[in-house]
Design an enzyme around this catalytic site. Structure first.
Site, short mmCIF file in Angstrom:
data_model
loop_
_atom_site.label_atom_id
_atom_site.label_comp_id
_atom_site.label_asym_id
_atom_site.label_seq_id
_atom_site.Cartn_x
_atom_site.Cartn_y
_atom_site.Cartn_z
N PRO A 237 11.81 -13.25 -28.43
CA PRO A 237 10.81 -13.16 -27.35
C PRO A 237 9.48 -13.78 -27.77
O PRO A 237 9.22 -13.96 -28.96
CB PRO A 237 10.67 -11.64 -27.13
CG PRO A 237 11.87 -11.03 -27.76
CD PRO A 237 12.26 -11.92 -28.88
N GLU A 460 -0.46 11.39 -9.86
CA GLU A 460 -0.34 11.27 -11.31
C GLU A 460 0.08 12.61 -11.93
O GLU A 460 0.83 12.63 -12.91
CB GLU A 460 -1.68 10.80 -11.91
CG GLU A 460 -2.15 9.44 -11.43
CD GLU A 460 -1.14 8.33 -11.72
OE1 GLU A 460 -0.34 8.48 -12.66
OE2 GLU A 460 -1.15 7.32 -11.00
#
Length: 648
Positions: A237, A460
């Site tokens: 990557p 949240e």
């Protein structure tokens, strides 16, 4: 003394062709200035003054040049007059010829002659005009060749620009366009990067170190009949350290190292790429043993025949064909090793990947927790850090980060500490840097209504509550309702670094991701668009479970993922009936996890509300706040075993 002589030689000005151009220009300017026999005249602003001088009897001789210019010569008595004292001719070049006192240009010759004749008759003067013709042969010649000089100058300029202005004469640099653009690093070139600067990547580093050893001590390996490998391909990557490994090879190897990018072969002219490949390997063979490093080789190494629009005679394919021939063609290269790096090994041509060209494929993966600690230690060396800074804690806070990401975290932490006028970079600066990189910049001045802020807080808090209740969900680190980047709130988790993922683990993560929307439903009995990123995440996970990993009972042990399929190709390897079944299965998985999240939050509604109120008050909460409300988490993390292969 020798050094002084060397410095004197280095300080001497080097010859430049521009000197010749400057001398020629100076000569032309001098000729134009001194072209009139080197004298200067006082020009009359009006011919009327000349006729006045004639009437006064001051003019001894008039010379008409080329029927348009009159040169006036005064008598000796007139030259002594006060009015004519400035008219005495001065010369920079010594000459014996008589110089005129005045020179002016008149209009029509016939009118000038008539007026002059009238004055001569009236004053009864003994003055007769003299007619002469002057020609400037040198000036006419220069004007004739000036267009050719301009054309040649423009041509030289274009040739220099096309060849990059490097090497060779000005006119011959167009022939350098097929030369290799590789940078040469050898013993005379100082490269500071060594293998000590490459943290982690133990397996890849060993492979690359062995390649350097091949070239330093070839007899050690060839004495048993083995052959030195032709090349090694670094795959991984972006940001994992492929180019850094190559720089370390350049720093460690005591052999010539040629470095260039795959795009350096690409040019608008036909045949240039193949010519540069030939020139590169020619230079490498002349300096063998040597190493060639081609970064981003996918620029020229893409599979042939995939681009149907360009036809068979594709310039990139010609460059690749020449590279294949040079690496392992009819004439083999001895003691020249090719290193290459790419993050798109799936699109490379199969002929390039075969043994005999790239004998070794070195996979450079994202660093694990132990390797991240080593990388942090490397990038923390130049920083003025706090004495109690724990690198192991930092490595745990950065799962999934590449080496380049960690370098960015260290730099961002130093900038944050400097912004806050600190003398050392401490733990909080690094946490703020991680938050800045992952979530974006805090926007504390963003306009948000109280009802929206309350909805974000419960959203949240829903994520945090569900993840705390589920065994395989990632443990919470921090929750905030301060807007960051494009999001109105964010929650940070510390995911486990798993090598294999089981269905129950994926389902728990999906349930935690849907906890935000479930909390809105439980508290307000309404849902909003704030769950877009959560829905995108769970949809991808559910689709991967069904179509890639074969984790669905209804679809069975099938995968519709084809690793060899082109990124631009589109195929649907299943029927319409199967497509409907896949869509239904994905929807069922997501809806079941959503119902599961709603049930969890309904059972813990009072704790959810308490957590959301704390979040509204403090805007940021941590793991300690959840432990006060929910108690300690019941699930213990499985210990990770560090597998190391013993060295013989």
């Amino acid at each position: 003394m020798a050094n002084n002589k060397k410095n004197i030689k280095e300080n001497k000005p080097k010859f430049s062709p521009y000197w010749i151009y400057g001398i020629i220009i100076a000569i032309l300017i001098a000729m134009s200035v001194f072209g009139n026999n080197g004298y200067q005249e006082e020009n009359l602003t009006n011919p009327t003054q000349f006729f006045q001088f004639v009437e006064d009897g001051d003019v001894a001789k008039v010379e008409i040049v080329n029927k348009r210019i009159a040169k006036v010569y005064l008598t000796k008595e007139a030259a002594e007059k006060e009015i004519h004292k400035k008219s005495k001719p001065s010369t920079l070049i010594p000459t014996t010829a008589q110089l005129p006192n005045y020179k002016f240009e008149f209009g029509d010759l016939q009118n000038f002659e008539n007026q002059l004749d009238e004055i001569i008759k009236e004053q009864n003067l003994n003055l007769e005009p003299i007619y002469t013709t002057e020609e400037n042969h040198l000036g006419d010649f220069l004007l004739g060749i000036l267009p050719f000089i301009l054309l040649i100058g423009v041509w030289i300029f274009i040739m220099r620009r096309m060849s990059g202005g490097a090497g060779g004469g000005a006119g011959g640099q167009i022939f350098n366009i097929g030369k290799s653009k590789a940078k040469l690093f050898d013993q005379n070139t100082e490269v500071k990067t060594t293998f000590k600067d490459v943290a982690g990547l133990e397996g890849a580093k060993e492979e690359v170190q062995e390649i350097v050893d091949f070239l330093k001590h070839p007899e050690k390996y060839t004495s048993l009949g083995g052959k030195i490998p032709k090349g090694a391909l670094l795959v991984g990557p972006p940001g994992t350290g492929k180019t850094l490994l190559a720089r370390a090879v350049a720093g460690e190897a005591k052999v010539p190292f040629f470095s260039l990018s795959g795009s350096d072969f690409v040019e608008m002219f036909v045949g240039v790429g193949a010519s540069r490949v030939r020139d590169l390997f020619k230079q490498a063979k002349e300096k063998s043993p040597s190493i060639i490093f081609i970064d981003e080789i996918d620029a020229i190494g893409r599979a042939r025949g995939k681009n149907a629009m360009s036809g068979s005679n594709d310039e990139r394919e010609n460059t690749l064909n020449q590279l294949l021939t040079e690496m392992d063609g009819f004439g083999t290269n001895t003691n020249v090793i090719v290193l290459a790096a790419t993050n798109r090994a799936d699109i490379l041509d199969k002929a390039l990947m075969r043994a005999g060209r790239f004998d070794r494929q070195i996979y450079v993966d994202l660093p694990d927790i132990r390797e991240r600690k080593e990388i942090f230690e490397v990038h923390l060396r130049p920083l003025k850090k706090a004495k109690d800074l724990d690198t192991e804690f930092l490595s745990k806070q950065t799962p999934g980060f590449s080496g380049a990401d960690i370098a960015n975290v260290c730099n961002e932490a130093a900038l944050i500490a400097a912004r806050n006028n600190k003398k050392a970079v401490d733990k909080q600066d690094f946490l703020d840097a991680v938050d800045r990189i992952i979530g974006g910049l805090e926007k504390k001045n963003k306009i948000i209504t109280p009802s929206e802020k309350k909805a974000v807080a419960f959203h949240e808090a829903g994520h945090a509550t569900v993840s705390w209740m589920l065994e395989h969900a990632a443990p919470l680190v921090k929750v905030t309702i301060v807007p960051r980047g494009r999001s109105l709130g964010a929650a940070w988790y510390l995911p486990e670094e798993r090598l294999i993922v089981r269905p129950e683990q994926m389902l728990d993560e999906m349930c935690a991701a849907l906890g935000g929307r479930a909390a809105e439903k439980v508290i307000f009995n309404k849902i909003s668009t704030g769950a877009l990123s959560d829905l995108e995440k769970v949809t991808k996970q559910a689709r991967a479970m069904v179509t890639i990993y074969g984790l669905s009972d209804k679809i069975g042990n099938l995968t519709y993922y084809d690793s060899g399929q082109s990124e631009y190709g589109f195929t649907k390897p299943y029927s319409e009936q199967t497509a409907e079944l896949i869509d239904k299965e994905i929807s069922d998985i997501i809806e079941n996890q959503y119902k599961r999240a709603v049930k969890l939050l309904e059972d813990n509604k009072d704790k959810l509300t308490e957590l959301a109120n704390v979040l509204l008050e403090k805007e940021v909460i941590f793991k300690d706040n959840l432990e006060k409300i929910f108690g300690e988490r019941a699930f213990k993390k499985e210990e990770q075993i560090d597998i190391k292969v013993p060295k013989e």
